[in-house]
Design a protein around this motif. Structure first.
Motif, PDB file in Angstrom:
ATOM      1  N   ALA A 249       0.869  -1.191   0.000  1.00  0.00           N
ATOM      2  CA  ALA A 249       0.000   0.000   0.000  1.00  0.00           C
ATOM      3  C   ALA A 249       0.899   1.232   0.000  1.00  0.00           C
ATOM      4  O   ALA A 249       1.767   1.384   0.873  1.00  0.00           O
ATOM      5  N   ASN A 250       0.691   2.090  -0.977  1.00  0.00           N
ATOM      6  CA  ASN A 250       1.509   3.304  -1.113  1.00  0.00           C
ATOM      7  C   ASN A 250       0.614   4.505  -1.397  1.00  0.00           C
ATOM      8  O   ASN A 250      -0.308   4.407  -2.216  1.00  0.00           O
ATOM      9  N   VAL A 251       0.938   5.594  -0.711  1.00  0.00           N
ATOM     10  CA  VAL A 251       0.235   6.856  -0.956  1.00  0.00           C
ATOM     11  C   VAL A 251       0.976   7.580  -2.059  1.00  0.00           C
ATOM     12  O   VAL A 251       2.192   7.812  -1.962  1.00  0.00           O
ATOM     13  N   SER A 252       0.293   7.956  -3.115  1.00  0.00           N
ATOM     14  CA  SER A 252       0.912   8.657  -4.235  1.00  0.00           C
ATOM     15  C   SER A 252       0.210   9.987  -4.440  1.00  0.00           C
ATOM     16  O   SER A 252      -0.807  10.289  -3.812  1.00  0.00           O
ATOM     17  N   SER A 253       0.755  10.780  -5.339  1.00  0.00           N
ATOM     18  CA  SER A 253       0.154  12.088  -5.637  1.00  0.00           C
ATOM     19  C   SER A 253      -1.055  11.890  -6.535  1.00  0.00           C
ATOM     20  O   SER A 253      -1.098  10.931  -7.330  1.00  0.00           O
ATOM     21  N   PRO A 254      -1.986  12.804  -6.386  1.00  0.00           N
ATOM     22  CA  PRO A 254      -1.968  13.983  -5.512  1.00  0.00           C
ATOM     23  C   PRO A 254      -2.285  13.632  -4.066  1.00  0.00           C
ATOM     24  O   PRO A 254      -3.089  12.741  -3.805  1.00  0.00           O
ATOM     25  N   CYS A 255      -1.652  14.352  -3.124  1.00  0.00           N
ATOM     26  CA  CYS A 255      -1.879  14.149  -1.686  1.00  0.00           C
ATOM     27  C   CYS A 255      -1.447  15.408  -0.963  1.00  0.00           C
ATOM     28  O   CYS A 255      -0.342  15.912  -1.194  1.00  0.00           O
ATOM     29  N   ASN A 256      -2.303  15.919  -0.117  1.00  0.00           N
ATOM     30  CA  ASN A 256      -2.004  17.136   0.640  1.00  0.00           C
ATOM     31  C   ASN A 256      -1.608  16.836   2.082  1.00  0.00           C
ATOM     32  O   ASN A 256      -1.766  17.687   2.965  1.00  0.00           O
ATOM     33  N   ALA A 257      -1.091  15.638   2.337  1.00  0.00           N
ATOM     34  CA  ALA A 257      -0.654  15.261   3.682  1.00  0.00           C
ATOM     35  C   ALA A 257       0.864  15.254   3.744  1.00  0.00           C
ATOM     36  O   ALA A 257       1.551  15.106   2.717  1.00  0.00           O
ATOM     37  N   ASP A 258       1.404  15.378   4.958  1.00  0.00           N
ATOM     38  CA  ASP A 258       2.852  15.332   5.129  1.00  0.00           C
ATOM     39  C   ASP A 258       3.316  13.879   5.197  1.00  0.00           C
ATOM     40  O   ASP A 258       2.527  12.933   5.080  1.00  0.00           O
ATOM     41  N   GLY A 259       4.617  13.674   5.383  1.00  0.00           N
ATOM     42  CA  GLY A 259       5.187  12.345   5.370  1.00  0.00           C
ATOM     43  C   GLY A 259       4.644  11.455   6.478  1.00  0.00           C
ATOM     44  O   GLY A 259       4.347  10.264   6.259  1.00  0.00           O
ATOM     45  N   ALA A 260       4.502  12.009   7.694  1.00  0.00           N
ATOM     46  CA  ALA A 260       4.002  11.198   8.811  1.00  0.00           C
ATOM     47  C   ALA A 260       2.548  10.776   8.569  1.00  0.00           C
ATOM     48  O   ALA A 260       2.150   9.634   8.876  1.00  0.00           O
ATOM     49  N   SER A 261       1.753  11.686   8.009  1.00  0.00           N
ATOM     50  CA  SER A 261       0.339  11.360   7.749  1.00  0.00           C
ATOM     51  C   SER A 261       0.226  10.289   6.665  1.00  0.00           C
ATOM     52  O   SER A 261      -0.596   9.367   6.766  1.00  0.00           O
ATOM     53  N   ARG A 262       1.074  10.390   5.631  1.00  0.00           N
ATOM     54  CA  ARG A 262       1.046   9.375   4.577  1.00  0.00           C
ATOM     55  C   ARG A 262       1.427   8.001   5.130  1.00  0.00           C
ATOM     56  O   ARG A 262       0.801   6.987   4.794  1.00  0.00           O
ATOM     57  N   LEU A 263       2.438   7.951   5.995  1.00  0.00           N
ATOM     58  CA  LEU A 263       2.852   6.673   6.580  1.00  0.00           C
ATOM     59  C   LEU A 263       1.735   6.075   7.428  1.00  0.00           C
ATOM     60  O   LEU A 263       1.512   4.850   7.409  1.00  0.00           O
ATOM     61  N   SER A 264       1.020   6.938   8.163  1.00  0.00           N
ATOM     62  CA  SER A 264      -0.073   6.422   9.004  1.00  0.00           C
ATOM     63  C   SER A 264      -1.185   5.810   8.145  1.00  0.00           C
ATOM     64  O   SER A 264      -1.805   4.796   8.524  1.00  0.00           O
ATOM     65  N   ILE A 265      -1.454   6.387   6.957  1.00  0.00           N
ATOM     66  CA  ILE A 265      -2.489   5.846   6.065  1.00  0.00           C
ATOM     67  C   ILE A 265      -2.054   4.492   5.514  1.00  0.00           C
ATOM     68  O   ILE A 265      -2.841   3.536   5.453  1.00  0.00           O
ATOM     69  N   GLU A 266      -0.769   4.393   5.093  1.00  0.00           N
ATOM     70  CA  GLU A 266      -0.285   3.114   4.577  1.00  0.00           C
ATOM     71  C   GLU A 266      -0.342   2.024   5.651  1.00  0.00           C
ATOM     72  O   GLU A 266      -0.715   0.861   5.374  1.00  0.00           O
TER      73      GLU A 266
END
Length: 298
Positions: A249-266
Protein backbone atom coordinates in the motif's frame (compact mmCIF):
# COMPACT_ATOMS: atom_id res chain seq x y z
CA UNK A 1 77.39 60.82 44.45
CA UNK A 2 79.61 61.61 41.47
CA UNK A 3 80.24 65.32 40.86
CA UNK A 4 80.08 66.72 37.36
CA UNK A 5 82.64 69.05 35.78
CA UNK A 6 80.32 72.05 36.27
CA UNK A 7 80.07 71.30 40.02
CA UNK A 8 83.88 71.12 40.35
CA UNK A 9 84.38 74.36 38.40
CA UNK A 10 81.78 76.13 40.54
CA UNK A 11 83.53 74.96 43.75
CA UNK A 12 86.94 76.22 42.51
CA UNK A 13 85.45 79.66 41.68
CA UNK A 14 83.88 79.90 45.14
CA UNK A 15 87.26 79.01 46.74
CA UNK A 16 89.17 81.63 44.70
CA UNK A 17 86.65 84.34 45.60
CA UNK A 18 86.89 83.49 49.30
CA UNK A 19 90.73 83.55 49.32
CA UNK A 20 90.78 86.83 47.45
CA UNK A 21 88.46 88.34 50.02
CA UNK A 22 90.73 87.14 52.84
CA UNK A 23 93.86 88.65 51.17
CA UNK A 24 92.04 91.96 50.79
CA UNK A 25 91.19 92.00 54.49
CA UNK A 26 94.83 91.29 55.45
CA UNK A 27 96.11 94.14 53.20
CA UNK A 28 93.67 96.61 54.73
CA UNK A 29 94.80 95.62 58.24
CA UNK A 30 98.50 96.11 57.45
CA UNK A 31 97.83 99.51 55.86
CA UNK A 32 95.95 100.60 58.95
CA UNK A 33 98.79 99.64 61.39
CA UNK A 34 101.69 101.26 59.41
CA UNK A 35 100.13 104.72 59.20
CA UNK A 36 102.58 107.31 60.71
CA UNK A 37 101.35 109.45 63.55
CA UNK A 38 103.04 112.52 65.18
CA UNK A 39 103.21 112.14 68.96
CA UNK A 40 102.90 115.48 70.69
CA UNK A 41 104.03 115.56 74.34
CA UNK A 42 102.13 117.99 76.46
CA UNK A 43 104.00 120.57 78.73
CA UNK A 44 106.61 123.44 78.35
CA UNK A 45 109.69 123.19 76.16
CA UNK A 46 112.90 122.46 78.16
CA UNK A 47 116.26 124.09 77.18
CA UNK A 48 119.54 122.50 78.32
CA UNK A 49 123.25 123.73 78.31
CA UNK A 50 126.58 121.90 78.89
CA UNK A 51 128.63 122.60 82.09
CA UNK A 52 132.42 122.01 82.31
CA UNK A 53 135.25 121.96 79.78
CA UNK A 54 134.24 122.26 76.32
CA UNK A 55 137.39 120.84 74.74
CA UNK A 56 137.29 117.41 73.40
CA UNK A 57 138.95 114.79 75.64
CA UNK A 58 142.24 113.13 74.59
CA UNK A 59 142.07 109.74 73.16
CA UNK A 60 143.29 107.16 75.64
CA UNK A 61 143.75 104.12 73.60
CA UNK A 62 142.57 102.64 70.41
CA UNK A 63 141.36 99.67 72.25
CA UNK A 64 139.39 101.67 74.74
CA UNK A 65 136.00 102.47 73.65
CA UNK A 66 134.31 105.74 74.39
CA UNK A 67 131.70 105.37 76.96
CA UNK A 68 128.54 107.09 75.98
CA UNK A 69 127.50 109.89 78.28
CA UNK A 70 124.07 109.14 79.53
CA UNK A 71 121.76 112.02 78.81
CA UNK A 72 120.10 113.82 81.60
CA UNK A 73 116.73 112.53 82.25
CA UNK A 74 114.15 114.69 80.76
CA UNK A 75 111.18 115.85 82.64
CA UNK A 76 108.77 113.13 82.99
CA UNK A 77 105.62 114.12 81.19
CA UNK A 78 102.40 113.66 82.97
CA UNK A 79 100.90 110.27 82.41
CA UNK A 80 98.49 110.03 79.58
CA UNK A 81 95.64 107.70 79.23
CA UNK A 82 96.58 104.57 77.33
CA UNK A 83 95.09 104.63 73.97
CA UNK A 84 93.77 101.32 72.70
CA UNK A 85 95.80 99.75 69.96
CA UNK A 86 93.95 99.09 66.78
CA UNK A 87 93.10 95.49 66.18
CA UNK A 88 95.44 94.56 63.41
CA UNK A 89 94.95 90.79 63.65
CA UNK A 90 93.51 89.40 60.40
CA UNK A 91 90.20 87.60 60.65
CA UNK A 92 90.59 83.92 61.19
CA UNK A 93 90.50 81.86 58.05
CA UNK A 94 87.34 79.78 57.93
CA UNK A 95 88.05 76.13 58.36
CA UNK A 96 88.16 74.03 55.23
CA UNK A 97 85.55 71.71 56.71
CA UNK A 98 82.94 74.51 56.57
CA UNK A 99 83.79 75.15 52.90
CA UNK A 100 83.37 71.47 52.09
CA UNK A 101 80.08 71.41 53.96
CA UNK A 102 78.87 74.46 52.02
CA UNK A 103 79.85 72.81 48.76
CA UNK A 104 78.08 69.62 49.79
CA UNK A 105 74.93 71.55 50.78
CA UNK A 106 75.02 73.46 47.47
CA UNK A 107 75.48 70.21 45.54
CA UNK A 108 72.57 68.60 47.42
CA UNK A 109 70.34 71.62 46.71
CA UNK A 110 71.27 71.54 43.04
CA UNK A 111 70.66 67.78 42.88
CA UNK A 112 67.25 68.27 44.52
CA UNK A 113 66.41 70.95 41.98
CA UNK A 114 67.42 68.64 39.14
CA UNK A 115 65.42 65.78 40.68
CA UNK A 116 62.38 68.03 41.03
CA UNK A 117 62.73 69.14 37.42
CA UNK A 118 63.15 65.54 36.29
CA UNK A 119 60.11 64.49 38.30
CA UNK A 120 58.02 67.26 36.75
CA UNK A 121 59.14 66.15 33.29
CA UNK A 122 58.29 62.51 34.05
CA UNK A 123 54.89 63.58 35.40
CA UNK A 124 54.22 65.57 32.23
CA UNK A 125 55.23 62.56 30.12
CA UNK A 126 52.94 60.26 32.16
CA UNK A 127 50.03 62.65 31.73
CA UNK A 128 50.74 62.79 27.99
CA UNK A 129 50.81 58.98 27.81
CA UNK A 130 47.53 58.73 29.74
CA UNK A 131 45.96 61.29 27.43
CA UNK A 132 47.08 59.31 24.38
CA UNK A 133 45.75 56.08 25.90
CA UNK A 134 42.37 57.70 26.63
CA UNK A 135 42.26 59.01 23.07
CA UNK A 136 43.08 55.55 21.67
CA UNK A 137 40.46 53.93 23.94
CA UNK A 138 37.82 56.40 22.76
CA UNK A 139 38.75 55.68 19.14
CA UNK A 140 38.58 51.93 19.79
CA UNK A 141 35.16 52.25 21.42
CA UNK A 142 33.97 54.25 18.44
CA UNK A 143 35.20 51.54 16.06
CA UNK A 144 33.51 48.85 18.17
CA UNK A 145 30.23 50.77 18.05
CA UNK A 146 30.50 51.00 14.28
CA UNK A 147 31.20 47.25 14.04
CA UNK A 148 28.23 46.47 16.34
CA UNK A 149 26.01 48.69 14.23
CA UNK A 150 27.15 46.97 11.05
CA UNK A 151 26.56 43.54 12.60
CA UNK A 152 23.11 44.62 13.80
CA UNK A 153 22.24 45.89 10.31
CA UNK A 154 23.52 42.66 8.77
CA UNK A 155 21.50 40.58 11.26
CA UNK A 156 18.41 42.66 10.57
CA UNK A 157 18.88 42.25 6.83
CA UNK A 158 19.42 38.51 7.30
CA UNK A 159 16.21 38.20 9.35
CA UNK A 160 14.29 40.12 6.72
CA UNK A 161 15.68 37.82 4.03
CA UNK A 162 14.68 34.76 6.07
CA UNK A 163 11.20 36.15 6.56
CA UNK A 164 10.88 36.83 2.83
CA UNK A 165 12.06 33.31 1.98
CA UNK A 166 9.64 31.85 4.52
CA UNK A 167 6.79 33.82 3.00
CA UNK A 168 7.78 32.61 -0.47
CA UNK A 169 7.97 29.03 0.78
CA UNK A 170 4.60 29.30 2.52
CA UNK A 171 3.11 30.75 -0.62
CA UNK A 172 4.65 27.96 -2.70
CA UNK A 173 3.29 25.32 -0.33
CA UNK A 174 -0.10 26.96 -0.36
CA UNK A 175 -0.08 27.07 -4.15
CA UNK A 176 0.98 23.41 -4.25
CA UNK A 177 -1.78 22.44 -1.84
CA UNK A 178 -4.29 24.39 -3.85
CA UNK A 179 -3.10 22.68 -7.03
CA UNK A 180 -3.33 19.26 -5.34
CA UNK A 181 -6.81 20.09 -4.14
CA UNK A 182 -7.89 21.08 -7.62
CA UNK A 183 -6.39 17.92 -9.12
CA UNK A 184 -8.12 15.87 -6.46
CA UNK A 185 -11.41 17.54 -7.22
CA UNK A 186 -10.87 16.90 -10.93
CA UNK A 187 -10.02 13.26 -10.21
CA UNK A 188 -13.06 12.80 -8.03
CA UNK A 189 -15.23 14.50 -10.64
CA UNK A 190 -13.81 12.19 -13.30
CA UNK A 191 -14.48 9.12 -11.15
CA UNK A 192 -17.98 10.33 -10.52
CA UNK A 193 -18.58 10.67 -14.24
CA UNK A 194 -17.17 7.19 -14.82
CA UNK A 195 -19.46 5.79 -12.13
CA UNK A 196 -22.40 7.39 -13.86
CA UNK A 197 -21.46 6.22 -17.36
CA UNK A 198 -20.20 2.74 -16.42
CA UNK A 199 -16.67 1.38 -15.95
CA UNK A 200 -15.73 -1.40 -18.36
CA UNK A 201 -19.05 -3.16 -18.16
CA UNK A 202 -18.90 -3.41 -14.38
CA UNK A 203 -21.74 -2.62 -12.00
CA UNK A 204 -21.25 1.03 -11.14
CA UNK A 205 -23.25 0.79 -7.96
CA UNK A 206 -21.25 -2.27 -6.80
CA UNK A 207 -17.98 -0.52 -7.59
CA UNK A 208 -18.98 2.49 -5.57
CA UNK A 209 -20.01 0.29 -2.63
CA UNK A 210 -16.70 -1.65 -2.90
CA UNK A 211 -14.67 1.59 -2.72
CA UNK A 212 -16.77 2.78 0.22
CA UNK A 213 -16.17 -0.52 2.04
CA UNK A 214 -12.38 -0.30 1.61
CA UNK A 215 -12.47 3.35 2.72
CA UNK A 216 -14.38 2.37 5.86
CA UNK A 217 -12.03 -0.52 6.65
CA UNK A 218 -8.92 1.64 6.29
CA UNK A 219 -10.44 4.49 8.29
CA UNK A 220 -11.37 2.15 11.17
CA UNK A 221 -7.74 0.95 11.41
CA UNK A 222 -6.19 4.39 10.98
CA UNK A 223 -4.32 5.91 13.93
CA UNK A 224 -4.90 9.45 12.79
CA UNK A 225 -2.30 12.02 13.96
CA UNK A 226 -3.80 14.97 15.78
CA UNK A 227 -2.03 17.38 13.42
CA UNK A 228 -4.04 16.26 10.36
CA UNK A 229 -6.72 18.87 9.61
CA UNK A 230 -10.01 18.09 7.84
CA UNK A 231 -9.95 18.15 4.05
CA UNK A 232 -7.26 15.52 3.55
CA UNK A 233 -7.24 14.02 0.02
CA UNK A 234 -4.74 11.32 -1.05
CA UNK A 235 -4.53 8.71 -3.80
CA UNK A 236 -3.89 5.29 -2.23
CA UNK A 237 -2.41 2.58 -4.53
CA UNK A 238 -3.16 -0.89 -3.13
CA UNK A 239 -1.88 -4.24 -4.43
CA UNK A 240 -3.90 -7.25 -3.15
CA UNK A 241 -4.68 -10.87 -3.90
CA UNK A 242 -8.06 -12.59 -4.09
CA UNK A 243 -9.46 -12.82 -0.60
CA UNK A 244 -8.40 -9.25 0.26
CA UNK A 245 -4.87 -9.90 1.59
CA UNK A 246 -2.75 -6.78 0.95
CA UNK A 247 0.64 -7.11 -0.72
CA UNK A 248 1.54 -3.39 -0.59
CA UNK A 249 0.00 0.00 0.00
CA UNK A 250 1.51 3.30 -1.11
CA UNK A 251 0.23 6.86 -0.96
CA UNK A 252 0.91 8.66 -4.23
CA UNK A 253 0.15 12.09 -5.64
CA UNK A 254 -1.97 13.98 -5.51
CA UNK A 255 -1.88 14.15 -1.69
CA UNK A 256 -2.00 17.14 0.64
CA UNK A 257 -0.65 15.26 3.68
CA UNK A 258 2.85 15.33 5.13
CA UNK A 259 5.19 12.35 5.37
CA UNK A 260 4.00 11.20 8.81
CA UNK A 261 0.34 11.36 7.75
CA UNK A 262 1.05 9.38 4.58
CA UNK A 263 2.85 6.67 6.58
CA UNK A 264 -0.07 6.42 9.00
CA UNK A 265 -2.49 5.85 6.07
CA UNK A 266 -0.28 3.11 4.58
CA UNK A 267 -0.06 1.38 7.97
CA UNK A 268 -3.85 1.61 8.32
CA UNK A 269 -4.25 -0.31 5.01
CA UNK A 270 -1.94 -3.10 6.23
CA UNK A 271 -3.84 -3.37 9.51
CA UNK A 272 -7.20 -3.45 7.68
CA UNK A 273 -6.18 -6.60 5.66
CA UNK A 274 -7.85 -8.67 4.53
CA UNK A 275 -9.84 -5.99 2.77
CA UNK A 276 -13.53 -6.51 1.91
CA UNK A 277 -13.80 -9.28 -0.71
CA UNK A 278 -16.93 -11.38 -0.34
CA UNK A 279 -19.79 -9.96 -2.33
CA UNK A 280 -17.40 -7.84 -4.38
CA UNK A 281 -15.79 -10.58 -6.44
CA UNK A 282 -17.31 -9.14 -9.57
CA UNK A 283 -15.54 -5.79 -9.21
CA UNK A 284 -12.36 -7.14 -7.57
CA UNK A 285 -8.99 -5.96 -8.99
CA UNK A 286 -5.48 -6.88 -7.87
CA UNK A 287 -4.41 -3.25 -8.12
CA UNK A 288 -6.75 -0.46 -7.19
CA UNK A 289 -6.35 3.31 -6.74
CA UNK A 290 -8.43 4.43 -3.79
CA UNK A 291 -9.22 8.11 -3.24
CA UNK A 292 -8.69 8.31 0.53
CA UNK A 293 -10.23 11.35 2.20
CA UNK A 294 -10.81 12.79 5.65
CA UNK A 295 -13.36 15.57 6.32
CA UNK A 296 -13.23 15.62 10.12
CA UNK A 297 -15.70 12.84 10.75
CA UNK A 298 -14.81 9.25 11.65
Amino acid sequence: MKESFSDTLRAVLYSLLLHGFLVLLIALGLWWTTESRVVVMPGPIIEASLVGPTAAPKPTSRKARAKPVPPKPAATPPPQEAQPKPDTAPPPEPPKQDLIEQQRVAAIAEQKAEDAKKEQEEKRQREQILLEQEKQEAERQKQLEEVRKQLADAEKKKNLEKERLKQLQDKRLADQAEADRKRMEQLMEQESKEAQTGAGGQDNDLTARYAAAIQAAVTQNWNRPESIPPGLRCTLHIVQIPGGDVISANVSSPCNADGASRLSIEQAVMRAAPLPYQGFEKVFNREINLNFKYDGQE
